[in-house]
Scaffold this motif. Structure first.
Motif, PDB file in Angstrom:
ATOM      1  N   GLY A 170       0.792  -1.222   0.000  1.00  0.00           N
ATOM      2  CA  GLY A 170       0.000   0.000   0.000  1.00  0.00           C
ATOM      3  C   GLY A 170       0.825   1.274   0.000  1.00  0.00           C
ATOM      4  N   THR A 171       1.826   1.353   0.890  1.00  0.00           N
ATOM      5  CA  THR A 171       2.638   2.566   0.974  1.00  0.00           C
ATOM      6  C   THR A 171       3.475   2.752  -0.278  1.00  0.00           C
ATOM      7  OG1 THR A 171       4.330   1.281   2.160  1.00  0.00           O
ATOM      8  CG2 THR A 171       2.747   2.520   3.486  1.00  0.00           C
ATOM      9  N   TYR A 172       3.964   1.660  -0.829  1.00  0.00           N
ATOM     10  CA  TYR A 172       4.782   1.758  -2.037  1.00  0.00           C
ATOM     11  C   TYR A 172       3.925   2.133  -3.238  1.00  0.00           C
ATOM     12  CZ  TYR A 172       8.778   0.751  -5.033  1.00  0.00           C
ATOM     13  OH  TYR A 172       9.827   0.855  -5.918  1.00  0.00           O
ATOM     14  N   LYS A 173       2.701   1.642  -3.257  1.00  0.00           N
ATOM     15  CA  LYS A 173       1.769   2.009  -4.331  1.00  0.00           C
ATOM     16  C   LYS A 173       1.477   3.508  -4.288  1.00  0.00           C
ATOM     17  CE  LYS A 173      -2.488   0.703  -3.894  1.00  0.00           C
ATOM     18  NZ  LYS A 173      -3.696  -0.167  -3.840  1.00  0.00           N
ATOM     19  N   SER A 174       1.288   4.048  -3.090  1.00  0.00           N
ATOM     20  CA  SER A 174       1.058   5.493  -2.954  1.00  0.00           C
ATOM     21  C   SER A 174       2.275   6.282  -3.416  1.00  0.00           C
ATOM     22  CB  SER A 174       0.743   5.832  -1.492  1.00  0.00           C
ATOM     23  OG  SER A 174      -0.413   5.138  -1.052  1.00  0.00           O
ATOM     24  N   PHE A 175       3.463   5.756  -3.098  1.00  0.00           N
ATOM     25  CA  PHE A 175       4.701   6.410  -3.519  1.00  0.00           C
ATOM     26  C   PHE A 175       4.790   6.452  -5.045  1.00  0.00           C
ATOM     27  CE2 PHE A 175       9.143   6.049  -4.851  1.00  0.00           C
ATOM     28  CZ  PHE A 175       9.719   7.131  -4.197  1.00  0.00           C
ATOM     29  N   LEU A 176       4.485   5.341  -5.701  1.00  0.00           N
ATOM     30  CA  LEU A 176       4.544   5.287  -7.157  1.00  0.00           C
ATOM     31  C   LEU A 176       3.477   6.168  -7.797  1.00  0.00           C
ATOM     32  CD1 LEU A 176       5.225   1.483  -7.798  1.00  0.00           C
ATOM     33  CD2 LEU A 176       6.815   3.377  -8.061  1.00  0.00           C
TER      34      LEU A 176
END
Length: 498
Positions: free
Chosen positions: A248-254
């Motif tokens: 989830g956090t990495y998806k938001s970052f991308l």
């Protein structure tokens, strides 16, 4: 000049136990255990590391070592998480101010953001503090069982435990990850730490006479860039085609640094998967709101007009690069600022301009890497789509592969860290996709596999830290020494008389 309490072994002359061909990837010249001990304190009770007056081996205070390790671990965990949370709160606050009242509905308030940030900061502080305290405690307990080695039997026990006590202590300390939340999965972190353990194990293998030839391919000088290209192919393909496979956090970052609205990604996904367009009008409205009058062709074979509207591919690369650089700067400020305050805390008082100057240069360089990485992802895919006049899933994977070449902008010492970080997320995304497609059975028996993998990995890392110190880069070794204390060689252990 060696620090106070260092053993004067260097006077005996240079040691030739290891050479530059041993495969150790260190910032400084690689040195063997004996050479390291010439400029490091002789025990984990070092006064320069644990910040108390110099004491002899028999005045060693193991209780203070445990307390100090716990406090320092908590400080690092809370400092890093708190710093990142602070920047996130500032970014949310700025974004909330720019939104209209209608769009603010459903968003968390500023007070809720602060409370959540404080909770996360304390959790990660407790996690690393407990990990450090548990590791040192188990290490001390096992060493105490080994005794003072006054008799042959005690010497035998100590020699048997000295080689594996850090391994066991690291494994026992691993479940402290649960303090971040019993229901919080840390699969990405566990895989990343596993990758770090694999790198250290491979460095040990390179030094080994038995496994040296097998591990020789791991010394490839550009292996980090290749890993980044491989990881980018999976991560960026998932970003476009299957975002639910990413954390989830990495998806938001991308989503933030990818710079594209979800409706644009949906349009690219539909054409890549051979589906009928369902949102062309929404894409046109999106561009119209930005002042671009665009009419999309439902029969298009290449999604360039969806990605960058009326701009050419080259003009889009330049404009996106500038915007991406502005987004990247706030990301890397805490990455360089926080370690400077922790690792270079003493030098910061003596030469603040030099250290802060290097931090600013590092921030600018890393921001250029991230912005080039994101903008080149669209450039390579556009180039490939136009070259072959089609867009499908293999083309997306092929087009995102050379994006990893942007890693060459980064400093050499940081490349392996970034590539391993991305590789961990690529592995997690890949297996999630395979499981969703039915190629892998989903296991329900081991609910916290992340804890098991993390414990296994920390066991290997802490064993290397205690026994094979030369496989660490010097800057990481200094941080670990500051937290845990310098581990003793198998030949000695300090104990208080009672």
């Amino acid at each position: 000049m060696p620090p106070p309490g260092a053993a004067p072994l260097a006077a005996a002359g240079p040691c030739t136990c290891f050479s530059d061909e041993n495969g150790a990837d260190l910032d400084d010249n690689p040195r063997c255990w004996h050479c390291r001990r010439s400029d490091l304190p002789s025990s984990s009770s070092s006064s320069s590391l644990l910040s108390f007056d110099s004491v002899s081996l028999y005045d060693y205070d193991k209780k203070w070592r445990i307390v100090a390790a716990s406090i320092k671990g908590f400080a690092i965990g809370a400092g890093i998480k708190g710093g990142l949370a602070l920047f996130a709160i500032v970014a949310r606050f700025r974004r909330r101010r720019l939104l209209t009242s209608a769009k603010k509905v459903g968003m968390a308030s500023s007070s809720e953001d602060v409370i959540l940030a404080i909770k996360e900061t304390l959790r990660y502080g407790l996690f690393l503090g407990t990990f450090a305290g548990t590791f040192v405690s188990v290490d001390e307990i096992i060493a105490t069982v080994g005794g003072h080695r006054r008799h042959a039997f005690q010497t035998l026990i100590f020699s048997l435990t000295a080689r594996w006590r850090a391994l066991l202590a690291g494994a026992i300390a691993g479940p402290s990850m649960l303090l971040t939340g019993l229901d919080t999965q840390h699969t990405s972190l566990a895989i990343y730490i596993l990758m770090r353990a694999a790198v250290l194990a491979s460095r040990c293998g390179i030094k080994s006479k038995r496994f040296g030839r097998i591990c020789k391919p791991l010394t490839w000088v550009h292996g980090d860039i290749f890993l980044m290209c491989l990881s980018s192919s999976q991560i960026l393909s998932a970003y476009i085609l299957k975002q639910e496979s990413l954390p989830g956090t990495y998806k938001s970052f991308l989503n933030k640094h990818g710079g594209k609205d979800p409706i644009i990604l949906q349009g690219v996904r539909e054409i890549a998967c051979g589906m009928h367009f369902t949102n062309l009008e929404a894409i046109e409205k999106h561009y119209k709101a930005a002042g671009v009058d665009l009419k999309l062709d439902p029969q298009m074979k290449v999604p360039c007009s969806i990605v960058h509207g009326n701009q050419s591919c080259g003009a889009h690369f330049i404009s996106f690069l500038i915007q991406a650089y502005k987004r990247a700067l706030p990301v890397y400020l805490p990455v360089y600022l926080i370690p400077a305050l922790i690792v270079h805390r003493q030098g910061l008082l003596k030469r603040p301009y030099t250290i802060l100057g290097k931090g600013l240069i590092g921030t600018a360089r890393s921001s250029l890497f991230l912005s080039t990485y994101c903008s080149s992802a669209w450039m390579w895919t556009c180039l490939l789509f136009r070259l072959f006049k089609r867009c499908n899933i293999p083309m997306v994977a092929m087009g995102t592969f050379p994006t990893g070449l942007a890693l060459a902008i980064e400093k050499k010492s940081r490349r392996i860290e970034i590539s391993l970080y991305c590789l961990a997320r690529a592995i997690e995304s890949f297996f999630t996709c395979m499981a969703d497609l039915g190629y892998l059975p989903s296991s329900k028996r081991l609910k916290r596999a992340d804890v098991a993998v993390f414990s296994f990995s920390t066991a290997i890392i802490m064993h290397c830290y205690a026994i094979e110190r030369d496989v660490f880069r010097s800057k990481y070794l200094n941080v670990l020494d500051w937290v845990f204390g310098v581990p003793l060689p198998p030949s000695e252990t300090p104990r208080r008389g009672k």
